[in-house]
Design a protein around this motif. Sequence first.
Motif, mmCIF file in Angstrom:
data_model
loop_
_atom_site.group_PDB
_atom_site.id
_atom_site.type_symbol
_atom_site.label_atom_id
_atom_site.label_comp_id
_atom_site.label_asym_id
_atom_site.label_seq_id
_atom_site.Cartn_x
_atom_site.Cartn_y
_atom_site.Cartn_z
ATOM 1 N N ASP A 52 2.269 -3.699 -6.711
ATOM 2 C CA ASP A 52 3.017 -3.735 -5.453
ATOM 3 C C ASP A 52 2.689 -2.523 -4.586
ATOM 4 O O ASP A 52 2.580 -2.635 -3.361
ATOM 5 N N ILE A 53 2.532 -1.375 -5.213
ATOM 6 C CA ILE A 53 2.201 -0.154 -4.467
ATOM 7 C C ILE A 53 0.830 -0.288 -3.806
ATOM 8 O O ILE A 53 0.654 0.031 -2.629
ATOM 9 N N ILE A 54 -0.132 -0.799 -4.580
ATOM 10 C CA ILE A 54 -1.493 -0.957 -4.050
ATOM 11 C C ILE A 54 -1.517 -1.959 -2.904
ATOM 12 O O ILE A 54 -2.122 -1.722 -1.858
ATOM 13 N N LEU A 55 -0.819 -3.089 -3.081
ATOM 14 C CA LEU A 55 -0.812 -4.119 -2.041
ATOM 15 C C LEU A 55 -0.128 -3.625 -0.772
ATOM 16 O O LEU A 55 -0.570 -3.933 0.341
ATOM 17 N N SER A 56 0.937 -2.845 -0.937
ATOM 18 C CA SER A 56 1.643 -2.345 0.251
ATOM 19 C C SER A 56 0.834 -1.266 0.979
ATOM 20 O O SER A 56 0.970 -1.101 2.192
ATOM 21 N N ALA A 57 -0.012 -0.555 0.232
ATOM 22 C CA ALA A 57 -0.800 0.518 0.844
ATOM 23 C C ALA A 57 -2.072 -0.002 1.515
ATOM 24 O O ALA A 57 -2.609 0.648 2.420
ATOM 25 N N PHE A 58 -2.548 -1.163 1.095
ATOM 26 C CA PHE A 58 -3.845 -1.655 1.551
ATOM 27 C C PHE A 58 -3.961 -1.812 3.068
ATOM 28 O O PHE A 58 -4.994 -1.419 3.649
ATOM 29 N N PRO A 59 -2.978 -2.421 3.760
ATOM 30 C CA PRO A 59 -3.152 -2.589 5.211
ATOM 31 C C PRO A 59 -3.384 -1.283 5.956
ATOM 32 O O PRO A 59 -4.280 -1.193 6.816
ATOM 33 N N MET A 60 -2.615 -0.241 5.633
ATOM 34 C CA MET A 60 -2.787 1.044 6.312
ATOM 35 C C MET A 60 -4.109 1.698 5.933
ATOM 36 O O MET A 60 -4.794 2.294 6.782
ATOM 37 N N LEU A 61 -4.500 1.579 4.674
ATOM 38 C CA LEU A 61 -5.760 2.164 4.244
ATOM 39 C C LEU A 61 -6.949 1.456 4.887
ATOM 40 O O LEU A 61 -7.934 2.100 5.265
ATOM 41 N N LEU A 62 -6.847 0.144 5.021
ATOM 42 C CA LEU A 62 -7.924 -0.593 5.688
ATOM 43 C C LEU A 62 -8.031 -0.215 7.157
ATOM 44 O O LEU A 62 -9.140 -0.117 7.708
ATOM 45 N N LYS A 63 -6.889 0.006 7.792
ATOM 46 C CA LYS A 63 -6.897 0.467 9.177
ATOM 47 C C LYS A 63 -7.568 1.840 9.278
ATOM 48 O O LYS A 63 -8.389 2.086 10.162
ATOM 49 N N PRO A 107 1.141 9.926 -5.309
ATOM 50 C CA PRO A 107 -0.093 10.528 -4.791
ATOM 51 C C PRO A 107 -1.331 10.204 -5.626
ATOM 52 O O PRO A 107 -2.424 10.041 -5.071
ATOM 53 N N VAL A 108 -1.173 10.100 -6.960
ATOM 54 C CA VAL A 108 -2.332 9.824 -7.810
ATOM 55 C C VAL A 108 -2.920 8.457 -7.488
ATOM 56 O O VAL A 108 -4.138 8.296 -7.333
ATOM 57 N N VAL A 109 -2.044 7.472 -7.342
ATOM 58 C CA VAL A 109 -2.499 6.107 -7.054
ATOM 59 C C VAL A 109 -3.123 6.030 -5.660
ATOM 60 O O VAL A 109 -4.234 5.488 -5.487
#
Length: 214
Positions: free
Chosen positions: A3-14, A182-184
């Motif tokens: 869930d953490i990875i999926l929620s972070a992906f849109p901002m990281l892709l931007k 932060p590690v993830v």
Amino acid sequence: MTDIILSAFPMLLKGLGTTLLLSIAAIIGSTLTGLLAAILRTSQLPVAKQIALLYTELFRGTPVLITLMFIYFGVAYFGYEINLLAAGILGLSIYTGAYIAEIFRAGIEAVPKGQWEVSWILGLSKRQTFFSVILPQTRGIVLPPLVGQYLSLIKDTSIISMIGMSELMHQGQAIVDRIGQPVVIYSLVALFYFIICFPFSYWVQHHQTRSQLS
């Protein structure tokens, strides 16, 4: 974790998109800047050679963050406005261009002097000789270190987060500030940088291996 990875992906892709745009524009800008400085360094004009030497020594002897800060805040100090993307592109182009200038200079000076003389005998002008004869011969010499410098430039884009630009590193920091982990998050950021840089790194190693075998 998922869930953490999926929620972070849109901002990281931007952020990744911004980093790629910044990297491509700065690679083009630094290559043109470095080539111009190398031409001046290898010219017969003493003033031009000294200006190019001062440029390369100045920016190779100072941190990239100082260059970025000076451009972004210095322009505002003189009453002008510059957006973060333009400041990042300009700063990285000027800074990396100083290193690329030395790469091109070494490549140009590695071409035998006789190439110039033969070209002039054939009636080519200095400009035609340089762009049609000398510069193409430097490609094999400068390409591996040039790509290596591009890799450094791509990684240096992370420093632009210090002036507030929302590139990949800045977006990672924003996510960590909001949800922690932060590690993830920084592992994902590192993975994205690796995905960008690995093909270039692999190509350089492959090219150098082929050159040693040939």
